[in-house]
Enzyme design. Sequence first.
Site, PDB file in Angstrom:
ATOM      1  N   LYS A  10       0.830  -1.216   0.000  1.00 52.75           N
ATOM      2  CA  LYS A  10       0.000   0.000   0.000  1.00 52.75           C
ATOM      3  C   LYS A  10       0.853   1.250   0.000  1.00 52.75           C
ATOM      4  CE  LYS A  10       1.607   1.481   3.641  1.00 52.75           C
ATOM      5  NZ  LYS A  10       2.160   1.279   4.877  1.00 52.75           N
ATOM      6  N   GLY A 141      10.411  -3.417   4.817  1.00 56.52           N
ATOM      7  CA  GLY A 141      10.824  -2.356   5.729  1.00 56.52           C
ATOM      8  C   GLY A 141      11.041  -1.027   5.027  1.00 56.52           C
ATOM      9  N   SER A 142      10.214  -0.713   4.029  1.00 55.93           N
ATOM     10  CA  SER A 142      10.405   0.526   3.260  1.00 55.93           C
ATOM     11  C   SER A 142       9.176   1.422   3.257  1.00 55.93           C
ATOM     12  CB  SER A 142      10.755   0.194   1.811  1.00 55.93           C
ATOM     13  OG  SER A 142      11.880  -0.621   1.783  1.00 55.93           O
ATOM     14  N   LEU A 144       6.070   0.451   2.405  1.00 59.84           N
ATOM     15  CA  LEU A 144       5.021   0.035   1.465  1.00 59.84           C
ATOM     16  C   LEU A 144       4.171  -1.106   2.025  1.00 59.84           C
ATOM     17  CD1 LEU A 144       6.908   0.289  -1.964  1.00 59.84           C
ATOM     18  CD2 LEU A 144       5.509   2.009  -0.819  1.00 59.84           C
ATOM     19  N   GLY A 145       4.238  -1.310   3.331  1.00 52.43           N
ATOM     20  CA  GLY A 145       3.322  -2.254   3.974  1.00 52.43           C
ATOM     21  C   GLY A 145       3.631  -3.728   3.736  1.00 52.43           C
ATOM     22  N   SER A 147       4.881  -5.743   5.833  1.00 50.60           N
ATOM     23  CA  SER A 147       4.504  -6.524   7.030  1.00 50.60           C
ATOM     24  C   SER A 147       3.021  -6.884   6.977  1.00 50.60           C
ATOM     25  CB  SER A 147       4.830  -5.758   8.322  1.00 50.60           C
ATOM     26  OG  SER A 147       4.146  -4.525   8.350  1.00 50.60           O
ATOM     27  N   GLU A 193       0.270  -8.244  12.667  1.00 53.03           N
ATOM     28  CA  GLU A 193       0.885  -6.908  12.620  1.00 53.03           C
ATOM     29  C   GLU A 193       1.281  -6.435  14.022  1.00 53.03           C
ATOM     30  OE1 GLU A 193       2.202  -5.337   9.862  1.00 53.03           O
ATOM     31  OE2 GLU A 193       0.771  -3.693   9.694  1.00 53.03           O
ATOM     32  N   ASP A 204      -2.896  -0.639   7.424  1.00 49.29           N
ATOM     33  CA  ASP A 204      -2.159  -1.386   6.399  1.00 49.29           C
ATOM     34  C   ASP A 204      -2.815  -2.730   6.099  1.00 49.29           C
ATOM     35  OD1 ASP A 204      -0.435   0.721   6.587  1.00 49.29           O
ATOM     36  OD2 ASP A 204       1.356  -0.457   7.041  1.00 49.29           O
TER      37      ASP A 204
HETATM   38  N1  LIG Z   1       7.876 -11.569   2.948  1.00 47.99           N
HETATM   39  C1  LIG Z   1       8.172 -11.514   4.237  1.00 47.99           C
HETATM   40  N2  LIG Z   1       8.680 -12.581   4.893  1.00 47.99           N
HETATM   41  C2  LIG Z   1       8.950 -12.521   6.209  1.00 47.99           C
HETATM   42  N3  LIG Z   1       8.788 -11.432   6.977  1.00 47.99           N
HETATM   43  C3  LIG Z   1       8.291 -10.348   6.377  1.00 47.99           C
HETATM   44  C4  LIG Z   1       7.948 -10.330   4.998  1.00 47.99           C
HETATM   45  N4  LIG Z   1       7.481  -9.113   4.698  1.00 47.99           N
HETATM   46  C5  LIG Z   1       7.537  -8.392   5.841  1.00 47.99           C
HETATM   47  N5  LIG Z   1       8.022  -9.119   6.849  1.00 47.99           N
HETATM   48  C6  LIG Z   1       8.229  -8.670   8.246  1.00 47.99           C
HETATM   49  O1  LIG Z   1       7.884  -7.302   8.309  1.00 47.99           O
HETATM   50  C7  LIG Z   1       9.035  -6.487   8.632  1.00 47.99           C
HETATM   51  C8  LIG Z   1       8.968  -5.165   7.891  1.00 47.99           C
HETATM   52  O2  LIG Z   1       7.822  -4.484   8.374  1.00 47.99           O
HETATM   53  P1  LIG Z   1       7.804  -2.944   8.675  1.00 47.99           P
HETATM   54  O3  LIG Z   1       8.985  -2.523   9.486  1.00 47.99           O
HETATM   55  O4  LIG Z   1       6.456  -2.669   9.200  1.00 47.99           O
HETATM   56  O5  LIG Z   1       7.969  -2.266   7.212  1.00 47.99           O
HETATM   57  P2  LIG Z   1       6.967  -2.304   5.980  1.00 47.99           P
HETATM   58  O6  LIG Z   1       5.680  -2.873   6.458  1.00 47.99           O
HETATM   59  O7  LIG Z   1       6.821  -0.881   5.582  1.00 47.99           O
HETATM   60  O8  LIG Z   1       7.635  -3.074   4.905  1.00 47.99           O
HETATM   61  C9  LIG Z   1      10.214  -7.351   8.221  1.00 47.99           C
HETATM   62  O9  LIG Z   1      11.387  -6.982   8.931  1.00 47.99           O
HETATM   63  C10 LIG Z   1       9.716  -8.742   8.603  1.00 47.99           C
HETATM   64  O10 LIG Z   1       9.825  -8.979   9.994  1.00 47.99           O
HETATM   65  C1  LIG Z   2       3.273   4.515  10.698  1.00 49.70           C
HETATM   66  C2  LIG Z   2       2.002   3.726  10.370  1.00 49.70           C
HETATM   67  O1  LIG Z   2       0.925   4.671  10.272  1.00 49.70           O
HETATM   68  C3  LIG Z   2       2.138   3.032   9.007  1.00 49.70           C
HETATM   69  C4  LIG Z   2       3.301   2.095   8.927  1.00 49.70           C
HETATM   70  O2  LIG Z   2       3.448   1.574   7.616  1.00 49.70           O
HETATM   71  P1  LIG Z   2       4.729   0.743   7.216  1.00 49.70           P
HETATM   72  O3  LIG Z   2       4.866  -0.427   8.120  1.00 49.70           O
HETATM   73  O4  LIG Z   2       5.926   1.655   7.333  1.00 49.70           O
HETATM   74  O5  LIG Z   2       4.482   0.329   5.780  1.00 49.70           O
HETATM   75  C5  LIG Z   2       1.736   2.751  11.496  1.00 49.70           C
HETATM   76  C6  LIG Z   2       0.322   2.178  11.524  1.00 49.70           C
HETATM   77  O6  LIG Z   2      -0.629   2.846  11.054  1.00 49.70           O
HETATM   78  O7  LIG Z   2       0.159   1.080  12.061  1.00 49.70           O
HETATM   79 MG   LIG Z   3       4.660  -2.462   8.245  1.00 49.16          MG
END
Ligand SMILES: Nc1ncnc2c1ncn2[C@@H]1O[C@H](COP(=O)(O)OP(=O)(O)O)[C@@H](O)[C@H]1O
Ligand SMILES: C[C@@](O)(CCOP(=O)(O)O)CC(=O)O
Ligand SMILES: [Mg+2]
Length: 387
Positions: A10, A141-142, A144-145, A147, A193, A204
Site C-alpha cells: 500500500k 521495511g520501506s 510500502l506495507g 509486514s 501486525e 495497512d
Molecule cells: N515476505 C516476508 N517474509 C517474512 N517477513 C516479512 C515479509 N514481509 C515483511 N516481513 C516482516 O515485516 C518487517 C517489515 O515491516 P515494517 O517494518 O512494518 O515495514 P513495511 O511494512 O513498511 O515493509 C520485516 O522486517 C519482517 O519482519
Molecule cells: C506509521 C504507520 O501509520 C504506518 C506504517 O506503515 P509501514 O509499516 O511503514 O508500511 C503505522 C500504523 O498505522 O500502524
Molecule cells: Mg509495516
Amino acid sequence: MEVRARAPGKIILAGEHAVVHGSTAMAAAIDLYTYVSLGFPTPNENDDTLKLHLKDMDLEFSWPVGKIKEVIPDLGSVTVSSPTPCSLEIARAISILVEEHKIPEAKVGLASGVSAFLWLYTAIHGCKPAKAVVTSELPLGSGLGSSAAFCVALSAALLALSDSVNLDFSHQGWQVFGESELELVNKWALEGEKIIHGKPSGIDNTVSTYGNMIKFRSGELTRINTNMPLKMLITNTKVGRNTKALVAGVSERTLRHPSAMSSVFNAVDSISNEMASVIQAPVSDDLAITEKEEKLEELMEMNQGLLLCMGVSHASIETVLRTTLKYKLSSKLTGAGGGGCVLTLLPTLLSGSVVDKVVSELESNGFQCFTAGIGGNGMEISFTGFS
Ligand SMILES: Nc1ncnc2c1ncn2[C@@H]1O[C@H](COP(=O)(O)OP(=O)(O)O)[C@@H](O)[C@H]1O
Ligand SMILES: C[C@@](O)(CCOP(=O)(O)O)CC(=O)O
Ligand SMILES: [Mg+2]
C-alpha cells in the site's frame, strides 16, 4: 493440496502515524504483492515438521511439531473465529522457537515476521505439519506495507485451509473471499501486525485485505470512489528502518508534548478528510483535474511538514523532497518514514521528459524510483492440486 494467497502492499496518501493516535488517514493498495503458498503433507509423505521457506531471502525454518507442542503451552482457548492477541507466555515460547534458527545479522528484522508466522499458524491450525513458501514483490521495511501484506496473505492461506471458511475449491485462478471471511482475515492479520509493529493502527492490513482506496479512522474503513487518475512516483531511499521503533518514537514524543502533538494529529485529520473530498469530487475536464492535483500537492506538503513535527523524516527523505521541488513537484514520505519510501505526485499534464530528469537525478543519489498501479485488488487466493 495447496493454496496460494496474495495480498498487496500500500501507499499512505495522508495520515501515517497520526492514524495510530485516532486521526483519519488515506491509503490505497498498490499492484505489488506478497505471495504465500501453503500445503499439508500427505500421510505417506510421513513429514512431521512445520516449515517456513522465505524464498527471496533463501532462508528456511523448520520445527518438528513435537517440539512446538512441547514449547508452546496450551492453545486450547484460542478459537479460529475470534482472533486474539498472542499472550506474553506464548510470545516467549515462540521466541524460543525462532531463536533456534540463526538469522543472519543483516536480516535480523525478519525474526518478528517469523514470530508472526508461528503465532498465526499455531492459533489457526494448532500443532500440525505443513509447508509455507513466501515470496514478495515489495521491498521489506520501506513503508510500502510489506509486514501487512505478509500477515494478510498468511492469514488468508491459513483460513482457506481451515474448516472455518466455505470456498469453491474447483474454481480456477484467483478468487476473493466473502465479506465475513475477509473480516476474519483482516482481524487475524492485525494480530500478526501487532507482533511486527507493536501498536498498529490497522490501516495497512485493512487496505491490503480489501484493496482499492480507503479512508480509515479508529478501525473503521470508508471506501473511496474516484475517477481521478492518480499517478505517484515512488522513491525508495533504501535507508532501512523499523516501523515498530518509529511508531514508539512518536508515542514517546506525544507523552512529552501532549497538547502540541494533539494539535498536530488534529491537523493531520483535517488534511486526510480534505484529501478524501478532493479525490472523490467528480472530474470533468483538464482544468478541474489540474486544480485538484494542485490541492493534493499542497495537502501532501502540509502533511510532510507535520510528519517532520512528529520526528519521522530523515536526511534521505529531505534530499528527495529538495530534488523533486527543483522540478516543482510535491512529495511526502509514505509509511513510517525514517528512510523508506517517498511519494511524488506526477500531475497528468507533466511532460515525460521532466519525469525522466527527476528520476535520473534521484537515481544518481543512489535512490530507486518506480511507479505502481494504485487502488487495485485486495487479497485473493487460488487452489492447486484439487480435482
Ligand atoms: N515476505 C516476508 N517474509 C517474512 N517477513 C516479512 C515479509 N514481509 C515483511 N516481513 C516482516 O515485516 C518487517 C517489515 O515491516 P515494517 O517494518 O512494518 O515495514 P513495511 O511494512 O513498511 O515493509 C520485516 O522486517 C519482517 O519482519
Ligand atoms: C506509521 C504507520 O501509520 C504506518 C506504517 O506503515 P509501514 O509499516 O511503514 O508500511 C503505522 C500504523 O498505522 O500502524
Ligand atoms: Mg509495516
